[in-house]
Design a protein around this motif. Structure first.
Motif, mmCIF file in Angstrom:
data_model
loop_
_atom_site.group_PDB
_atom_site.id
_atom_site.type_symbol
_atom_site.label_atom_id
_atom_site.label_comp_id
_atom_site.label_asym_id
_atom_site.label_seq_id
_atom_site.Cartn_x
_atom_site.Cartn_y
_atom_site.Cartn_z
ATOM 1 N N ARG A 118 0.824 -1.214 0.000
ATOM 2 C CA ARG A 118 0.000 0.000 0.000
ATOM 3 C C ARG A 118 0.857 1.263 0.000
ATOM 4 N NH1 ARG A 118 -1.260 3.627 3.588
ATOM 5 N NH2 ARG A 118 -0.175 2.520 5.257
ATOM 6 N N ALA A 119 2.008 1.182 0.658
ATOM 7 C CA ALA A 119 2.864 2.361 0.812
ATOM 8 C C ALA A 119 4.318 1.918 0.847
ATOM 9 C CB ALA A 119 2.511 3.105 2.104
ATOM 10 N N ARG A 164 8.797 4.952 -4.772
ATOM 11 C CA ARG A 164 7.530 5.060 -5.508
ATOM 12 C C ARG A 164 7.234 3.834 -6.361
ATOM 13 N NH1 ARG A 164 6.211 10.636 -8.451
ATOM 14 N NH2 ARG A 164 6.024 11.180 -6.242
ATOM 15 N N ARG A 165 8.250 3.297 -7.049
ATOM 16 C CA ARG A 165 8.001 2.177 -7.968
ATOM 17 C C ARG A 165 7.602 0.894 -7.236
ATOM 18 N NH1 ARG A 165 12.414 -1.155 -7.846
ATOM 19 N NH2 ARG A 165 14.313 -0.240 -6.969
ATOM 20 N N LEU A 166 7.783 0.855 -5.916
ATOM 21 C CA LEU A 166 7.419 -0.338 -5.148
ATOM 22 C C LEU A 166 6.011 -0.257 -4.567
ATOM 23 C CD1 LEU A 166 10.785 -1.043 -3.279
ATOM 24 C CD2 LEU A 166 9.982 -1.932 -5.471
ATOM 25 N N VAL A 167 5.363 0.888 -4.735
ATOM 26 C CA VAL A 167 3.972 1.026 -4.293
ATOM 27 C C VAL A 167 3.062 0.316 -5.289
ATOM 28 C CG1 VAL A 167 2.102 2.649 -3.791
ATOM 29 C CG2 VAL A 167 4.466 3.224 -3.185
ATOM 30 N N GLY A 168 2.166 -0.524 -4.791
ATOM 31 C CA GLY A 168 1.234 -1.233 -5.657
ATOM 32 C C GLY A 168 1.750 -2.545 -6.203
ATOM 33 N N VAL A 169 2.970 -2.954 -5.801
ATOM 34 C CA VAL A 169 3.499 -4.248 -6.232
ATOM 35 C C VAL A 169 2.732 -5.359 -5.516
ATOM 36 C CG1 VAL A 169 5.532 -5.757 -6.197
ATOM 37 C CG2 VAL A 169 5.794 -3.325 -6.722
ATOM 38 N N THR A 170 2.427 -6.427 -6.244
ATOM 39 C CA THR A 170 1.719 -7.546 -5.623
ATOM 40 C C THR A 170 2.583 -8.799 -5.610
ATOM 41 O OG1 THR A 170 0.711 -8.318 -7.684
ATOM 42 C CG2 THR A 170 -0.531 -6.698 -6.393
ATOM 43 N N ALA A 171 2.234 -9.705 -4.704
ATOM 44 C CA ALA A 171 2.875 -11.019 -4.616
ATOM 45 C C ALA A 171 1.795 -12.063 -4.374
ATOM 46 C CB ALA A 171 3.904 -11.044 -3.491
ATOM 47 N N PHE A 172 1.959 -13.202 -5.020
ATOM 48 C CA PHE A 172 1.030 -14.321 -4.831
ATOM 49 C C PHE A 172 1.632 -15.275 -3.813
ATOM 50 C CE2 PHE A 172 -0.493 -18.611 -5.893
ATOM 51 C CZ PHE A 172 -1.863 -18.409 -5.786
ATOM 52 N N VAL A 173 0.852 -15.659 -2.823
ATOM 53 C CA VAL A 173 1.337 -16.532 -1.745
ATOM 54 C C VAL A 173 1.086 -17.985 -2.144
ATOM 55 C CG1 VAL A 173 1.189 -17.109 0.703
ATOM 56 C CG2 VAL A 173 0.815 -14.735 -0.055
ATOM 57 N N GLU A 174 2.140 -18.666 -2.575
ATOM 58 C CA GLU A 174 1.997 -20.087 -2.912
ATOM 59 C C GLU A 174 1.940 -20.937 -1.647
ATOM 60 O OE1 GLU A 174 4.700 -21.643 -5.739
ATOM 61 O OE2 GLU A 174 4.343 -20.055 -7.205
ATOM 62 N N LYS A 220 1.064 -1.661 5.911
ATOM 63 C CA LYS A 220 1.523 -1.247 4.588
ATOM 64 C C LYS A 220 1.243 -2.301 3.523
ATOM 65 C CE LYS A 220 5.102 2.002 6.025
ATOM 66 N NZ LYS A 220 6.530 2.394 5.911
ATOM 67 N N ILE A 221 0.560 -3.365 3.926
ATOM 68 C CA ILE A 221 0.217 -4.438 2.994
ATOM 69 C C ILE A 221 -1.286 -4.672 3.034
ATOM 70 C CG2 ILE A 221 0.515 -6.885 2.419
ATOM 71 C CD1 ILE A 221 3.265 -6.768 3.713
ATOM 72 N N MET A 222 -1.893 -4.790 1.877
ATOM 73 C CA MET A 222 -3.320 -5.121 1.790
ATOM 74 C C MET A 222 -3.487 -6.490 1.133
ATOM 75 S SD MET A 222 -4.956 -1.465 0.608
ATOM 76 C CE MET A 222 -3.821 -1.266 -0.758
ATOM 77 N N ARG A 223 -4.576 -7.163 1.474
ATOM 78 C CA ARG A 223 -4.917 -8.428 0.837
ATOM 79 C C ARG A 223 -6.092 -8.196 -0.100
ATOM 80 N NH1 ARG A 223 -5.215 -13.176 4.753
ATOM 81 N NH2 ARG A 223 -6.687 -11.799 5.830
ATOM 82 N N GLY A 270 1.031 12.570 -9.586
ATOM 83 C CA GLY A 270 0.190 13.744 -9.342
ATOM 84 C C GLY A 270 -0.032 14.030 -7.876
ATOM 85 N N SER A 271 0.538 13.186 -7.003
ATOM 86 C CA SER A 271 0.357 13.386 -5.558
ATOM 87 C C SER A 271 1.428 14.317 -5.020
ATOM 88 C CB SER A 271 0.414 12.046 -4.828
ATOM 89 O OG SER A 271 1.708 11.475 -4.948
ATOM 90 N N SER A 272 1.216 14.802 -3.816
ATOM 91 C CA SER A 272 2.159 15.756 -3.203
ATOM 92 C C SER A 272 3.166 15.007 -2.339
ATOM 93 C CB SER A 272 1.397 16.774 -2.355
ATOM 94 O OG SER A 272 0.590 16.102 -1.384
ATOM 95 N N GLY A 273 3.927 14.123 -2.962
ATOM 96 C CA GLY A 273 4.989 13.415 -2.247
ATOM 97 C C GLY A 273 4.524 12.246 -1.410
ATOM 98 N N GLN A 274 3.250 11.871 -1.494
ATOM 99 C CA GLN A 274 2.733 10.758 -0.697
ATOM 100 C C GLN A 274 2.810 9.466 -1.512
ATOM 101 O OE1 GLN A 274 1.773 11.160 2.590
ATOM 102 N NE2 GLN A 274 2.615 13.200 2.206
ATOM 103 N N ASN A 275 3.709 8.573 -1.129
ATOM 104 C CA ASN A 275 3.870 7.317 -1.853
ATOM 105 C C ASN A 275 2.970 6.240 -1.257
ATOM 106 O OD1 ASN A 275 5.749 8.490 -3.509
ATOM 107 N ND2 ASN A 275 7.511 7.664 -2.443
ATOM 108 N N ASN A 276 1.671 6.402 -1.448
ATOM 109 C CA ASN A 276 0.735 5.385 -0.975
ATOM 110 C C ASN A 276 -0.519 5.431 -1.841
ATOM 111 O OD1 ASN A 276 -1.370 7.186 0.382
ATOM 112 N ND2 ASN A 276 0.493 7.785 1.484
ATOM 113 N N ILE A 277 -1.262 4.336 -1.806
ATOM 114 C CA ILE A 277 -2.514 4.248 -2.559
ATOM 115 C C ILE A 277 -3.618 3.784 -1.621
ATOM 116 C CG2 ILE A 277 -1.549 3.919 -4.858
ATOM 117 C CD1 ILE A 277 -1.702 0.945 -4.488
ATOM 118 N N SER A 278 -4.813 4.221 -1.893
ATOM 119 C CA SER A 278 -5.962 3.901 -1.039
ATOM 120 C C SER A 278 -6.734 2.709 -1.587
ATOM 121 C CB SER A 278 -6.900 5.101 -0.957
ATOM 122 O OG SER A 278 -7.483 5.345 -2.239
#
Length: 419
Positions: A285-286, A290-300, A311-314, A346-354
């Motif tokens: 999530r954060a 910046r390039r690491l925001v929104g990266v996903t991983a699959f749990v085998e 900082k992690i969402m499921r 386009g954000s003001s320095g906030q490296n996170n997504i909602s």
């Protein structure tokens, strides 16, 4: 670096002893104002910096030159093909490489050591091989112990010892190791091609969203999004019978790393509702990068008792609409990455997504049969990649075992070309 070479034809010599018996056969780069940035130009005589010297070999990325006139001024610091180059400083210092035949004669900078070996005794290729071994590094640590920024003098470097077998054995060892290196490079190329193929399968399925007529908001394919929790944890990995919380680095490589976790303090009750399970799709999530925001991983697969951090969402898919693995592949596609990058730029320095943004992202609306076909193609490529990676690891282990034996004094009996 003492070794028992009794009964062998190997000897122990210092670097100074194996250098040419001529003035200036060992030297360092020019000091101070002798070579400054104002001397650099886009053509002429190439300049070698510390960053060009790697354990894997000489890799001239600097692209810096000086004029012929300046090179003549610095002729005492000349480097020619067949010379040995080593770094005076770094972590660790004394990384070495041979200056290759593909390079024109050049000059070195201040923190580079140049040695011109006596080719009746040894070669730069052999010296670089020896110097980059752990046994040699131990000598360097001994003379730089307690120093904040490890650095060796030319005198120190000349006095370091190296094992010197007969030239025929040096050449044979280099040939064997070179063949192993070539095989590993070949495997690296195969692996790179397979990864390109794998990426192509994903990109073909997701494509450019502008060219895909049937797209939906990601939220319409999800059952829910679970948020994590970040209590104050202990700075250690949890034991098998303890609860722990994942760090964001458990996800940001694109592969699930369960060891990137911290132990929950004793007595603190866990939150079982955010325990990670096999089949989960996790998203960062954060992140400070910046390039690491929104990266996903699959749990085998995963150990029990590991929880999501804040900082992690499921992402929990509606399995009637999208499979977990296809969800992961879509989220890692360039089409989704572009949407995340557009938001963050386009954000003001906030490296996170909602959660709201994640739900609003546009993704292809593929039917389940197409999803299964894409996943099958990706997994088939991954199986071949894993096989090639294992082959490469075996070659690397063989090479390291051979070098460990050689430089610990357990010298192999190598047959020379006469058989």
């Amino acid at each position: 670096m003492p070794r028992d070479f009794s009964g062998s034809r190997w000897s122990e010599m210092t670097i100074g002893e194996v250098a040419e018996k001529a003035p200036g056969s060992t030297t360092i780069g020019p000091f101070g104002s002798s070579l400054v940035a104002g001397d650099y130009q886009s053509s002429g005589v190439p300049v070698t910096f510390v960053r060009d010297i790697k354990t894997s070999g000489f890799d001239w990325k600097s692209g810096v030159f000086v004029s012929n006139e300046k090179a003549r001024e610095l002729r005492a610091h000349e480097v020619r093909p067949g010379d040995l180059l080593a770094t005076k400083m770094g972590l660790p210092p004394c990384i070495a490489a041979e200056y290759p035949e593909t390079m024109d004669p050049g000059v070195i900078t201040a923190d580079v050591i140049r040695v011109r070996p006596d080719t009746s005794v040894t070669t730069a290729a052999w010296l670089a091989l020896v110097i980059n071994q752990p046994a040699f590094e131990a000598q360097v640590r001994a003379i730089t112990a307690g120093v904040t920024r490890p650095k060796v003098t030319l005198g120190d470097f000349r006095n370091l010892s190296v094992p010197i077998p007969p030239m025929t054995e040096q050449q044979r060892i280099i040939e064997i190791l070179g063949a192993v290196d070539e095989e590993m490079l070949s495997l690296d190329r195969v692996i790179a091609k397979l990864r390109t193929l794998q990426s192509g399968i994903i990109e073909e399925a997701t494509g450019s969203l502008e060219a895909v007529s049937d797209t939906v908001e990601l939220g319409s394919l999800l059952h829910r999004i679970d948020a994590g929790w970040s209590p104050l944890c202990e700075e250690r990995t949890p034991a098998s019978n303890e609860w722990g919380v994942l760090k964001v680095s458990a996800v940001t490589s694109g592969n699930y790393l369960s060891t990137e976790s911290k132990a929950l303090p004793p007595g603190m009750p866990p939150r079982r509702d955010i325990e990670v399970h096999a089949g989960d799709v996790l998203m960062s999530r954060a992140n400070g990068v910046r390039r690491l925001v929104g990266v996903t991983a699959f749990v085998e697969k995963t150990p029990e008792r590991l929880m999501l951090s804040d900082k992690i969402m499921r992402l929990v898919p509606n399995r009637a609409r999208i499979t977990p693995m296809f969800l992961h592949l879509v989220c890692m596609s360039s089409a989704v990455r572009r949407q995340i990058d557009a938001l963050l730029s386009g954000s003001s320095g906030q490296n996170n997504i909602s959660q709201g943004f994640i739900r609003s992202m546009r993704v292809p609306n593929a039917d389940l049969d197409d999803q299964h076909a894409v996943v099958a193609g990706v997994e088939a490529a991954e199986a071949v990649i894993a096989s090639e990676v294992r082959r490469r690891a075996k070659l690397q282990s063989f090479k390291q075992a051979l070098m460990d034996d050689l430089f610990a004094g357990r010298v192999m009996a190598l047959r020379d070309s006469e058989g």
